[in-house]
Write an enzyme that holds these catalytic residues in place. Sequence first.
Site: not given
Length: 397
Positions: A113, A184, A209-210, A356
């Site tokens: 990322f 990560d 938050y995912k 996605r």
Amino acid sequence: MTDFSATRALFDLPPDLIYLDGNSLGPLPKAAPARMEQAMREEWGAMLIGGWNKAGWMEQPRALGDRIGRLIGAEPGHTVVGDTLSIKVFQALAACVEMRPDRRVILSDTGNFPSDLYMAEGLIRMLGGRHELRLVDPEAVEDAITEELAAILITEVDYRTGRRHDMPRLTAKAHAVGALTIWDLAHSAGALPVEVGRGGADFACGCTYKYLNAGPGAPAFIYVAPRHAGRAVPALSGWLGHRAPFAFEPSYRAGDGIDRMRVGTPPVLALAALDAALDVWDTVDMATLRQESLRLTDRFIAGVEAACPELEVVTPREHDRRGSQVSFRHPEGYAAMQALIARGVVGDFRAPDIMRFGVTPLFIDEADIDRAITIIGAVMNERLYDAPLYRTRSAVT
């Protein structure tokens, strides 16, 4: 065994919506609003500043850290919550570089990322440009682990393709040459079983938050292995990482263990939402979750490929190389995704051409997968995306 029909009932999802974007932002747990109202009215409202002691606000980052720690295989007392994922990456990376002062190379991959890479670039600038951020293709990471490395900074599951690294294997090789590792877990925590302790991670961090469903902008977490907890130097020496925050000493003394990785004041209201979101996980077996995720993603890949062969799957088919999302490549991917969202199938788009779809068994079932396949087939085969309104790009894609 986990009852996924029961976990589905714990989320507040709009009817007739197939939400395949939990890999970007998890849905609202039904218990979260009441828990936040409790924190606002009964704690903040009634206790005012007394909430720091009476409501246990100051201890929340450690307590919630241990609840997350259970999901990532961490030893108790070695995970803490607070700040953002970018900050936690910076903390971990700075500690690694300080612990390997004779080495100048940080290894990552081109699928990482971008924020992780930006944090590394910023740290290197602060250190006078004497270090190198070395990027290789995801498939080349293992061969690139050499004795000149200070650390490897790897996101276990690629945010675009869903490709999964073998983190214990990479960690073992890194340790064999004297390098440290940062995992990560942004697309791993809550998506699949993780074992940072048994896997040998030196540091790990992730967002909530995912797949953990704690809400937009929810705080991040960091794990520090017990062997490093007392010696990792906190580059961001905030007052709550101090050994005695309320002594208000003019100079910094690092706190004990994981506490030294605290930086700023805990976001109490956000932590209330996280607390409610983590209640969902009390009934979830991670091995069962993983089995169902793989079954549903297998079904999704096969169904979409049969319905619209023009979509190129870029997610690995091998189970051990796949996270909990499926990504397809298409030159009109952005417009196609907007057309799908307009018809109740919510995924997202990542430049330049990736569509996605996150598959989260906590609230997605086989019927959702089959309906999504039918709608995707119609949108693609009938070119329903070929309309001007679907081509106007929003700030968030």
